[in-house]
Design a protein around this motif. Structure first.
Motif, short mmCIF file in Angstrom:
data_model
loop_
_atom_site.label_atom_id
_atom_site.label_comp_id
_atom_site.label_asym_id
_atom_site.label_seq_id
_atom_site.Cartn_x
_atom_site.Cartn_y
_atom_site.Cartn_z
N VAL A 66 5.87 13.15 6.43
CA VAL A 66 4.98 11.66 6.48
C VAL A 66 5.84 10.43 7.36
N GLN A 71 5.66 5.92 7.83
CA GLN A 71 5.70 4.88 7.56
C GLN A 71 5.72 3.65 9.01
N LYS A 125 4.50 -1.56 6.12
CA LYS A 125 3.06 -0.79 5.95
C LYS A 125 3.47 0.32 4.88
N GLY A 126 2.00 1.13 4.35
CA GLY A 126 2.49 1.79 3.66
C GLY A 126 3.03 3.19 4.40
N LEU A 127 2.34 4.40 3.68
CA LEU A 127 2.96 5.91 3.80
C LEU A 127 1.28 6.25 4.26
#
Lengths: 122, 107
Positions: free
Chosen positions: A37, A39, A43-45
Motif C-alpha cells: 500500500v 501513500q 495524500k491518502g492510502l
C-alpha cells in the motif's frame, strides 16, 4: 511480536527501477496473504498490489502500476518484494507492506511496516 | 472499481464528545469493510474489520456498523489520542480501495 520491516526506497530518476523488500518476523509468513500500500506525500492510502499465501500464488495489481510493478515473495526468507520499473514522478510515495488477516471473513490489514519512501525525480 | 466516499472531510470536536464518521460505497461490499486510524508519521492502524468487529487491542469506545453501501465508525467518547485521520477500505472486489479519509481534529 509481529514485525514487518521495509527497505529499498530512495531517490530514482523517472524511468528508473527500484526493488523494495519487506522482511517479516514473529509469525508464519508463508501462511499469510500480503500487500503493498502506498501513500503519496500529504495524500491518502492507495492499494498497490497483493500476493497470495503458500496455498496460492495469485497476484493482483492496481491499474496505476499494472505492467510496471511485480510483487513476489520468498517464504524461505520470510520476505516480500516489489520490483518497480518504469517509475514515474506520480509513483513518489511512502510504500508500506501489510499483512492480511482472515477470520473466515476479510480481517483487514492487521500489521503494517514502518514504510519506505520512494522519490521519483530528476 | 468500487469507490468509497467518506464524510465529512474534516471534523473539529472536543475530547469527551461522541463522533460518527461515514463511509459510502459505490456498490455493495457486503460487510467486507475495514476502518483504519493514521496519525502523522505513522503507519495506519486497523480498528475495525468486517464492518463491525474490533481488531485486537482496540478500545471498546470504537464501534463500527453498516452493511451493503453505508457504514459508520463511531467513537463513543473522544480521547486526546483519537485525533487522527480515519480511512475506510473495502475488500469485496478487486482492486482493493480506500476512502479519501476523514480528519478528526481538536476543536
Amino acid at each position: 511480536e509481529v514485525q514487518l520491516v521495509e527497505s529499498g526506497g530512495g531517490l530514482v530518476q523517472p524511468g528508473g527501477s527500484l526493488r523494495l523488500s519487506c522482511v517479516a518476523s514473529g509469525f508464519t509468513f508463508s501462511a499469510y496473504e500480503m500487500d503493498w500500500v502506498r501513500q503519496a506525500p500529504g495524500k491518502g492510502l492507495e492499494w498497490v498490489s497483493y500476493i497470495g499465501s503458500r496455498t496460492t500464488n495469485t497476484r493482483y495489481y492496481a491499474d496505476s502500476v499494472k505492467g510496471r510493478f511485480t510483487i513476489s515473495r520468498d517464504n524461505a526468507r520470510n520476505s516480500l518484494y516489489l520490483q518497480m520499473d518504469s517509475l514515474r514522478p506520480d509513483d513518489t510515495a511512502v510504500y508500506y507492506c501489510a499483512r492480511e488477516e482472515w477470520w473466515g471473513v476479510p480481517g483487514g490489514f492487521d500489521f503494517w511496516g514502518q514504510g519506505t519512501l520512494v522519490t521519483v525525480s530528476s | 472499481e468500487i469507490v468509497l466516499t467518506q464524510s465529512p472531510d474534516t471534523l473539529s470536536l472536543s475530547p469527551g464528545e461522541r463522533v460518527t464518521l461515514s463511509c459510502r460505497a459505490s456498490q455493495s461490499v457486503g460487510s467486507y469493510l475495514a476502518w483504519y486510524q493514521q496519525k502523522p508519521g505513522q503507519a495506519p492502524r486497523l480498528l475495525i474489520y468486517d464492518a463491525s468487529n474490533r481488531a485486537i487491542g482496540i478500545p471498546a469506545r470504537f464501534g463500527g456498523s453498516g452493511s451493503g453501501t453505508d457504514f459508520t465508525l463511531t467513537i463513543s467518547s473522544l480521547e486526546p489520542e483519537d485525533f487522527a485521520v480515519y480511512y475506510c477500505q473495502q475488500r469485496r472486489n478487486w482492486p482493493i480501495t480506500f476512502g479519501p479519509g476523514t480528519k478528526l481534529e481538536i476543536k
